[in-house]
Design a protein around this motif. Structure first.
Motif, PDB file in Angstrom:
ATOM      1  N   ALA A  46       0.733  -1.395   0.073  1.00  0.00           N
ATOM      2  CA  ALA A  46       0.103   0.035  -0.127  1.00  0.00           C
ATOM      3  C   ALA A  46       0.977   1.268  -0.033  1.00  0.00           C
ATOM      4  O   ALA A  46       0.374   2.215  -0.414  1.00  0.00           O
ATOM      5  N   GLU A  47       2.034   1.035   0.786  1.00  0.00           N
ATOM      6  CA  GLU A  47       3.049   2.389   0.363  1.00  0.00           C
ATOM      7  C   GLU A  47       3.112   2.791  -1.027  1.00  0.00           C
ATOM      8  O   GLU A  47       3.391   4.126  -1.005  1.00  0.00           O
ATOM      9  N   ASN A  48       3.333   1.880  -2.025  1.00  0.00           N
ATOM     10  CA  ASN A  48       3.399   2.495  -3.286  1.00  0.00           C
ATOM     11  C   ASN A  48       2.033   2.648  -4.101  1.00  0.00           C
ATOM     12  O   ASN A  48       2.197   2.785  -5.478  1.00  0.00           O
ATOM     13  N   GLU A  49       1.049   2.632  -3.568  1.00  0.00           N
ATOM     14  CA  GLU A  49      -0.278   2.697  -4.250  1.00  0.00           C
ATOM     15  C   GLU A  49      -1.224   3.968  -3.641  1.00  0.00           C
ATOM     16  O   GLU A  49      -0.893   4.243  -2.456  1.00  0.00           O
ATOM     17  N   SER A  50      -1.763   4.261  -4.364  1.00  0.00           N
ATOM     18  CA  SER A  50      -2.916   5.587  -3.878  1.00  0.00           C
ATOM     19  C   SER A  50      -4.150   4.919  -3.421  1.00  0.00           C
ATOM     20  O   SER A  50      -4.932   4.790  -4.136  1.00  0.00           O
ATOM     21  N   VAL A  51      -4.017   4.590  -1.928  1.00  0.00           N
ATOM     22  CA  VAL A  51      -5.281   3.928  -1.446  1.00  0.00           C
ATOM     23  C   VAL A  51      -5.776   4.584  -0.053  1.00  0.00           C
ATOM     24  O   VAL A  51      -4.769   5.212   0.646  1.00  0.00           O
ATOM     25  N   ASP A  52      -6.842   3.917   0.317  1.00  0.00           N
ATOM     26  CA  ASP A  52      -7.207   4.432   1.728  1.00  0.00           C
ATOM     27  C   ASP A  52      -6.435   3.276   2.691  1.00  0.00           C
ATOM     28  O   ASP A  52      -7.014   2.189   2.632  1.00  0.00           O
ATOM     29  N   ARG A  53      -5.424   3.728   3.229  1.00  0.00           N
ATOM     30  CA  ARG A  53      -4.510   2.886   4.170  1.00  0.00           C
ATOM     31  C   ARG A  53      -5.378   2.064   5.251  1.00  0.00           C
ATOM     32  O   ARG A  53      -5.187   0.844   5.345  1.00  0.00           O
ATOM     33  N   ILE A  54      -6.282   2.623   5.905  1.00  0.00           N
ATOM     34  CA  ILE A  54      -7.014   2.063   7.003  1.00  0.00           C
ATOM     35  C   ILE A  54      -7.772   1.094   6.495  1.00  0.00           C
ATOM     36  O   ILE A  54      -8.017  -0.109   6.926  1.00  0.00           O
ATOM     37  N   THR A 190      -1.591  -7.861  -8.857  1.00  0.00           N
ATOM     38  CA  THR A 190      -2.215  -6.948  -9.788  1.00  0.00           C
ATOM     39  C   THR A 190      -1.484  -5.498  -9.292  1.00  0.00           C
ATOM     40  O   THR A 190      -2.004  -4.320  -9.642  1.00  0.00           O
ATOM     41  N   THR A 191      -0.321  -5.353  -8.426  1.00  0.00           N
ATOM     42  CA  THR A 191       0.200  -4.340  -8.111  1.00  0.00           C
ATOM     43  C   THR A 191       1.800  -4.524  -8.439  1.00  0.00           C
ATOM     44  O   THR A 191       2.236  -5.625  -8.576  1.00  0.00           O
ATOM     45  N   GLU A 192       2.396  -3.310  -8.689  1.00  0.00           N
ATOM     46  CA  GLU A 192       3.740  -3.294  -8.969  1.00  0.00           C
ATOM     47  C   GLU A 192       4.724  -4.152  -7.981  1.00  0.00           C
ATOM     48  O   GLU A 192       5.487  -4.735  -8.149  1.00  0.00           O
TER      49      GLU A 192
END
Ligand code: ADP
Ligand code: NI
Length: 220
Positions: A46-54, A190-192
């Motif tokens: 998630a650190e490298n994605e634009s997401v709602d971390r919680i 599906t993520t880098e």
């Protein structure tokens, strides 16, 4: 995503405690240790994605609390996760989003889906990473042992392209599980970050299989 009752850290802490309570006694590969590895991997992705971390964190912690193998009676409705989130004061839209992430996380043969949201992608990749590499090998043989499966049978070829119903009812050797699921995961990330981590872990699986088969056949 917010809770009406708890600060972010408290919500995460409570979700972790709830998962531990439900999964602690499992020895078939779904223990609380698996949940915590998935949680850490999902945070890293998630650190490298634009997401709602919680959302990513809570979904990772709750992803197995309604698993069909452990909780067949709540698997369909996801009642355990739903009740936890409701009692934690989460909004209905957020609860629905988390339940969808959990619904879409599993590998189920050709019926597997790509998650609808980037949060779901983080959790699915994390769950799949814990099925490959050294930990994945250990989990596969733990599962095989707890279900009375043979290590390997050269006369029983793996079955590819199974539907969900076929995948769930199929009884096979643990070595076949590598061909039926584990080796397929690398190309389904599906993520880098998931792809990069899966590449390493996949190589480890291939090395293990080569050594296993050589020792089995007596060529090493
Ligand atoms: P997850 O919750 O990580 O998505 P599963 O519910 O599919 O995984 O299974 C839990 C663990 O047991 C995983 O590591 C998986 O690879 C392993 N496993 C599942 N089915 C088999 C099988 N038929 N033989 C060996 N290992 C299996
Ligand atoms: Ni899992």
């Amino acid at each position: 995503m917010k809770s009406r009752f708890y600060a972010e850290e408290e919500l995460i802490f409570r979700a972790q405690a709830y998962a531990e309570e439900l999964l602690n006694s499992d020895r078939s590969g779904h223990g609380a240790d698996h949940t915590m590895r998935v949680y850490r991997l999902a945070c890293r992705i998630a650190e490298n994605e634009s997401v709602d971390r919680i959302k990513v964190k809570v979904a990772a912690l709750l992803h197995d609390v309604d698993d069909v193998k452990l909780f067949p009676e709540t698997a369909k409705t996801k009642a355990n996760a739903a009740r936890f989130l409701k009692e934690a004061g989460c909004e209905d839209a957020d609860i629905a989003a988390i339940l969808t992430i959990i619904e879409q996380v599993s590998f189920i043969g050709t019926d597997s889906v790509k998650p609808d949201t980037p949060e779901g992608c983080c959790v699915q990749d994390a769950d799949r990473l814990d099925a490959i590499g050294a930990i994945g090998i250990a989990r596969a043989f733990t599962y095989g042992g707890s279900h009375g499966r043979a290590l390997y049978d050269p006369n029983e070829p793996p079955r590819l392209n199974m539907t969900e119903a076929e995948y769930r009812s199929h009884i096979s050797t643990t070595l076949n599980h590598f061909y039926e699921k584990l080796l397929l995961l690398k190309d389904r990330m599906t993520t880098e970050t998931g792809r990069a981590l899966a590449k390493e872990r996949h190589r480890y699986l291939e090395g293990f299989l080569e050594e296993f088969l050589a020792e089995w056949e007596g060529t090493r």
